[in-house]
Design an enzyme around this catalytic site. Structure first.
Site, short mmCIF file in Angstrom:
data_model
loop_
_atom_site.label_atom_id
_atom_site.label_comp_id
_atom_site.label_asym_id
_atom_site.label_seq_id
_atom_site.Cartn_x
_atom_site.Cartn_y
_atom_site.Cartn_z
N GLY A 17 43.04 34.75 40.83
CA GLY A 17 43.63 35.66 41.81
C GLY A 17 44.54 35.00 42.82
O GLY A 17 45.36 34.12 42.49
N LEU A 64 29.63 29.23 48.89
CA LEU A 64 30.01 29.26 50.29
C LEU A 64 28.94 29.86 51.21
O LEU A 64 29.08 29.81 52.43
CB LEU A 64 31.33 30.03 50.46
CG LEU A 64 32.56 29.32 49.90
CD1 LEU A 64 33.77 30.24 49.96
CD2 LEU A 64 32.85 28.02 50.65
N ASN A 90 40.73 31.43 51.57
CA ASN A 90 41.02 32.56 50.70
C ASN A 90 39.78 33.30 50.23
O ASN A 90 39.82 34.51 50.02
CB ASN A 90 41.82 32.07 49.49
CG ASN A 90 41.89 33.12 48.39
OD1 ASN A 90 42.57 34.14 48.51
ND2 ASN A 90 41.16 32.88 47.31
N TYR A 155 32.57 45.69 55.18
CA TYR A 155 33.67 44.83 54.76
C TYR A 155 34.76 44.80 55.83
O TYR A 155 35.26 43.73 56.20
CB TYR A 155 34.24 45.30 53.43
CG TYR A 155 35.46 44.53 52.99
CD1 TYR A 155 35.34 43.26 52.43
CD2 TYR A 155 36.75 45.06 53.13
CE1 TYR A 155 36.45 42.53 52.04
CE2 TYR A 155 37.87 44.34 52.74
CZ TYR A 155 37.71 43.08 52.19
OH TYR A 155 38.82 42.36 51.81
N LYS A 159 36.44 41.70 58.29
CA LYS A 159 37.86 41.38 58.41
C LYS A 159 38.36 41.58 59.84
O LYS A 159 39.30 40.88 60.28
CB LYS A 159 38.68 42.22 57.42
CG LYS A 159 38.38 41.87 55.96
CD LYS A 159 38.59 40.38 55.67
CE LYS A 159 38.36 40.04 54.22
NZ LYS A 159 38.62 38.61 53.93
N VAL A 190 45.71 44.33 46.22
CA VAL A 190 46.23 43.27 45.36
C VAL A 190 45.43 43.29 44.06
O VAL A 190 44.20 43.42 44.08
CB VAL A 190 46.08 41.89 46.02
CG1 VAL A 190 46.77 40.82 45.17
CG2 VAL A 190 46.63 41.89 47.43
N THR A 192 43.44 41.82 41.70
CA THR A 192 42.60 40.63 41.50
C THR A 192 41.27 41.11 40.89
O THR A 192 41.16 42.24 40.42
CB THR A 192 42.32 39.93 42.85
OG1 THR A 192 41.53 40.79 43.67
CG2 THR A 192 43.62 39.58 43.56
#
Length: 248
Positions: A17, A64, A90, A155, A159, A190, A192
């Protein structure tokens, strides 16, 4: 420890992606790369393509949500390259987990990856930059969901946090009179793996990307290129980029 002659870029979520598109751009621009993602086999495939551009690539599998794995990754970066010039935060994910009945584990996963991991990576990269007097650049790949709430409440909250962290870091860097710059890029839709992971339904994911011409990962890589190619006195704070036909 030997400092690399080429600038060093660190990219999280780089096996596919947006992350992989950015890695390809940076390799072509003359960077050596340190890339991470969860899936080792995808990382190996990405590395095999990137080294064809005569760039050195450190590819390490990292979960992560585990700080010790992030710290091990940055220790490997220090050992191999010495410093960091660019960090591209990213990696990110979303779950269909409403505030009314969403699973706490899904909320926690989004917060850990989208907010906490981003912050840990930023801290570790800046410490390497400062130790080597590197005038580096941090770039957060955020989302239009950090500027309005499209219905994905938790979500979007992560952000919005990235948006706050971008400005908060800018102020901390200014207070420290640091040459390090911070930028954010906030894409709309996008194409991905995000929709497939979010909906857990290939047909729904396909419908998301077929409703109109959506952004491609290379479009976001172009935005990253614009940010990084600015002269030292220019700091691009946030780029909002949507498909032309996206209404929200």
């Amino acid at each position: 420890m030997v400092l690399a002659e080429r600038p060093i870029a660190v990219i999280t979520g780089a096996s596919s992606g947006i992350g992989f598109a950015v890695a390809r751009y940076l390799a072509s621009a003359g960077y050596n790369l340190a890339i991470c993602a969860r899936r080792q086999e995808k990382l190996d495939e990405a590395k095999a393509q990137l080294v064809r551009q005569e760039t050195k690539v450190l590819a390490q599998s990292v979960d992560l949500t585990q700080e010790d794995q992030i710290l091990d990754f940055f220790e490997a970066i220090k050992d191999q390259f010495g410093t960091v010039n660019v960090l591209i935060n990213n990696a990110g994910l979303g779950h269909k987990a409403s505030l009314l009945d969403g699973a706490t584990a899904d909320w926690r996963n989004m917060l850990e990856v989208n907010v906490l991991a981003l912050s840990v990576c930023t801290r570790e990269a800046i410490q390497l930059m400062q130790a080597n007097n590197t005038a580096g650049h941090i770039v957060h790949i955020s989302s239009m969901s950090g500027h309005r709430v499209p219905g994905m409440s938790m979500y979007a909250a992560t952000k919005f946090a990235v948006r706050a962290l971008t400005e908060g870091l800018r102020k901390e860097l200014r207070a420290a009179d640091s040459p390090i710059r911070i930028s954010s890029i906030s894409p709309g839709i996008v194409e991905t793996e995000f929709a497939a992971q979010y909906h857990q339904d290939p047909e729904q994911a396909k419908a998301v990307y077929n409703q109109f011409p959506v952004l491609q990962p290379t479009d976001i890589a172009s935005a990253v290129a614009y940010v990084l190619e600015q002269p030292d006195h220019v700091q691009v704070h946030d780029i909002l980029v949507r498909p032309t036909q996206q209404s929200s």
